[in-house]
Design an enzyme around this catalytic site. Sequence first.
Site, PDB file in Angstrom:
ATOM      1  N   ASP A  21       0.829  -1.201   0.000  1.00  0.00           N
ATOM      2  CA  ASP A  21       0.000   0.000   0.000  1.00  0.00           C
ATOM      3  C   ASP A  21       0.871   1.260   0.000  1.00  0.00           C
ATOM      4  OD1 ASP A  21      -2.480  -1.596   0.438  1.00  0.00           O
ATOM      5  OD2 ASP A  21      -1.487  -2.019   2.341  1.00  0.00           O
ATOM      6  N   HIS A  35      -4.544  -3.427   6.419  1.00  0.00           N
ATOM      7  CA  HIS A  35      -4.381  -3.679   4.989  1.00  0.00           C
ATOM      8  C   HIS A  35      -5.751  -4.061   4.444  1.00  0.00           C
ATOM      9  CE1 HIS A  35      -2.802  -4.871   1.171  1.00  0.00           C
ATOM     10  NE2 HIS A  35      -3.192  -6.136   1.335  1.00  0.00           N
TER      11      HIS A  35
END
Length: 333
Positions: free
Chosen positions: A160, A188
Amino acid sequence: MTKEAKHVLITGAAGQIGYALCPMVAGGRMLGLDQPIILHLLDIEPAKQALEGVKMELLDAAFPLLKGIITSVDADIACKDVDIAIMVGGFPRKAGMERKDVMTKNVTIYRDQASALGKHASKDVKVLVVANPANTNALILKEYAPGIAPENISCLTRLDHNRALAQVAERLGLHVVEVKNVIIWGNHSSTQYPDVNHGTAGGKPIREVVKDDAWLDGEFLTTVQQRGAAIIKARGLSSALSAASSACDHVRDWVLGTPSDGSWVSMGVVSDGSYGTPAGLVYSFPVTCADGKWKIVQGLAIDERSAEKMKATADELAEERDLAHECIAAANA
């Protein structure tokens, strides 16, 4: 090469991410071009033949750093003496499955693999959980491997982080190395908070350079949060190459250190309560690494909007934790 070989475990090694990750590790992308590697490859019984195929290809590639390959469908065998464990294997969500069904499958997997690691891995083993729900899988692993120091268990949010860097770089027409110090806070998942408020692009504050707060607070956030789904839609398959590359980045910086220029990376680590996050959750923070240890970056100013987003993703992680505990209790009943 005079260094002693490092034993690196990759679970789910016959899967897509594993197939991308194995040659990266064997080629020195994770631990450096002077570090010999012995790969421990674990997968489930139905993937046993495919796992042997991966081994054949690794042998045929003749990687100079690759000193040995151990393949197994037995976690106790695969985990023996490993120095680094990359936990890619997990049960994916399938059509018609409820969230609790997926959680039940995965907490059972990670409870059992935690036991194997705790019994057989190096006492200083560093563990990176990639399989989703990554934060909660890491939490379960921590709880069921009490012999492994909590600070040696982490989960992957570097993917990410890298996505956020890339989005800003592409927006500005810069090389990605010119963008620094974005942060991924929390889970996440789609509740994660990609934060650019402390980041720089070309040495200047990102917001000052982008000059478009509406984009940064809107499309940028949703693009990073939902990038995995967008790749599945475009490719028909989940992120494999980028996940493998980010796993290498995560471990490399953890083991070899982050730059000493004040830049940081994002890692899912066990919270100590920093920034008001509940202690004990596996939560993504900005960290620096040195001498094989990570340290949460402290003292960053957090505005009210950011605080709300950071709390929302922490709340989701607390819900996941409670659901995971319910699933384990049901499995043990």
